[in-house]
Write a protein that holds these residues in place. Sequence first.
Motif, short mmCIF file in Angstrom:
data_model
loop_
_atom_site.label_atom_id
_atom_site.label_comp_id
_atom_site.label_asym_id
_atom_site.label_seq_id
_atom_site.Cartn_x
_atom_site.Cartn_y
_atom_site.Cartn_z
N THR A 72 0.87 -1.28 -0.15
CA THR A 72 -0.15 -0.07 -0.05
C THR A 72 0.80 1.08 -0.17
O THR A 72 0.30 2.35 -0.15
CB THR A 72 -1.05 -0.19 1.33
N ASP A 287 -4.53 3.69 -3.54
CA ASP A 287 -5.91 3.63 -4.27
C ASP A 287 -6.36 2.09 -4.32
O ASP A 287 -7.22 2.03 -5.17
CB ASP A 287 -5.83 4.33 -5.70
N CYS A 288 -5.69 1.33 -3.68
CA CYS A 288 -6.12 -0.04 -3.79
C CYS A 288 -7.59 -0.58 -3.17
O CYS A 288 -8.38 -1.28 -3.41
CB CYS A 288 -5.19 -1.08 -3.04
N GLU A 289 -7.63 0.28 -2.10
CA GLU A 289 -9.13 0.06 -1.16
C GLU A 289 -9.32 1.51 -0.71
O GLU A 289 -8.52 2.33 -0.68
CB GLU A 289 -9.14 -1.04 -0.22
N LEU A 290 -10.75 1.71 -0.29
CA LEU A 290 -11.10 3.20 0.11
C LEU A 290 -10.33 3.15 1.59
O LEU A 290 -10.12 4.63 1.91
CB LEU A 290 -12.54 3.24 0.36
N GLN A 292 -7.16 3.03 2.27
CA GLN A 292 -6.04 3.67 1.70
C GLN A 292 -6.39 4.98 1.03
O GLN A 292 -5.97 6.04 0.98
CB GLN A 292 -5.28 2.93 1.01
N ALA A 293 -7.47 5.06 0.17
CA ALA A 293 -7.69 6.12 -0.53
C ALA A 293 -8.46 7.51 0.26
O ALA A 293 -8.41 8.41 -0.44
CB ALA A 293 -9.08 5.78 -1.57
N THR A 314 -11.47 7.42 -7.19
CA THR A 314 -10.31 6.28 -6.79
C THR A 314 -10.80 4.98 -7.45
O THR A 314 -11.89 4.84 -7.47
CB THR A 314 -10.08 6.50 -5.28
N CYS A 316 -10.12 1.89 -6.41
CA CYS A 316 -10.30 0.83 -5.09
C CYS A 316 -10.65 -0.60 -5.62
O CYS A 316 -11.90 -1.15 -5.37
CB CYS A 316 -11.45 1.29 -4.22
N ASP A 318 -9.81 -3.10 -4.61
CA ASP A 318 -10.06 -4.18 -3.20
C ASP A 318 -11.23 -3.85 -2.52
O ASP A 318 -11.27 -4.55 -1.36
CB ASP A 318 -8.64 -4.11 -2.51
N VAL A 320 -13.89 -1.73 -0.09
CA VAL A 320 -13.76 -0.59 0.79
C VAL A 320 -12.70 -0.85 1.97
O VAL A 320 -11.77 0.17 2.13
CB VAL A 320 -15.25 -0.72 1.72
N SER A 374 -15.99 5.67 -8.05
CA SER A 374 -15.09 4.51 -7.70
C SER A 374 -15.54 3.22 -8.37
O SER A 374 -16.65 2.75 -7.91
CB SER A 374 -14.76 4.08 -6.27
#
Length: 432
Positions: A72, A287-290, A292-293, A314, A316, A318, A320, A374
């Motif tokens: 991440t 931006d892999c999941e919310l 992190q986003a 984003t 996302c 993966d 949320v 997303s």
Amino acid sequence: MARIEFPYPGIEGVDIPDGNLIAILEPRVAPRAEEDDASEVRRALSSPIGTPRLRDMAPHGGSVLILIDDNTRNTPADRILPLLLEELGQGGVATKDVTIMIALGTHRPMTREEIESKIGRSLLEACRVVEHRWDRPEDLVRLDDTEHGTEVWVNRLLLSSDLVIGLGHITPHRVAGFSGGAKIVQPGVSGGVTTGQTHWISALYDGKDIMGARDNPVRREMDSVAKAAGLRFIVNVILDRDERIYRCVCGDPVEAHRAGCAASREIFGVPFGRYADIVVADSYPADCELWQAAKGIYSADLALAPGGTLVIVTPCPDGVANGHPELSELGYLPFREIDELVRNGKIDDLTLAAHIAHVGRIVLDNGRRGILVSPGIDRTTTERLHMDYAATPSEALAMAFARNGADARVIVVKNGGDLLPVYVPPEGGNAR
């Protein structure tokens, strides 16, 4: 008309009228150095801040634990680790005596392919590589509480290693002020209780009081935890917008980190002179999941006026929050509501509560709203999160103008996962 493109394949750009657009904020690109990235890391290793050179600290014939961040984060561990092992080797440490621990914090475990991409196949085969699991009590040991009263649970492998080194990167951060430094230990290799308690401290403050401030109550707790756990040396890099190493700092986890934070502000601290009614932000590179986003949301918050609308774009893939699936059910809440749930003991995951509070303050308090664009999160889930859904950035911007008026002022935030918008008042002017 300004055309704004996003760094995500499959997500179309958006047009913003010139009369509405007041600023496009993005990190700086560092001046091209004569030397390459490897030379900058070697320079820093040869001139550590606040400690002897690492080769002189190395436990000849002893064990070394190197903590690295996960996928991440965009720390180029595959480029830095060989140089770090070279320095340790000159101090008498064999590669076979080095363990690399991936500091997952409360994130999901990485796949073998992700680990190989992070550190390189040769190191994956040459070194012992393990992942920290915060949810395995048998892997943790409790140390004395901090002066503030935080329970300290860390991975027991830190205490059985002769030398512990932290490798990471430094960007502005909503919870800790800046990433890097002691953060590789807390939350990187800590227990859930420790992480929850430190994160909840940050929830009691507005983002502007924490983000971009090196010395703050949360960072002091993290420094205390890392010191107790035995972190003795850090190697932290600051990457520019092109992900080249702008600066590397090595040495004492506090002194070197402080120098790195100053360098980080040189790249990510971007001034603006007027708050916006609408902020359109991407979350790159988080931006892999919310979960992190949300870093893009925190960055946008610093430029958004009360009553404003935040559009976060984003991918996302993966979803949320793999590590905290309850978020999809609870959704984001105003700070008052989540604080009451914590006080009444109705939610005991303080890391989750802090995340909800951070985002809730931004998209629900002070008359604000958040619109999520997303591909990885559907309308039903978005609305359950208490955010508005839009299929495209253009649709989201139209919704924002409908809410804030046709003459609404717009700021665009690029690389929102790293950016630190810095308000600089105009001379004799009004920012709002």
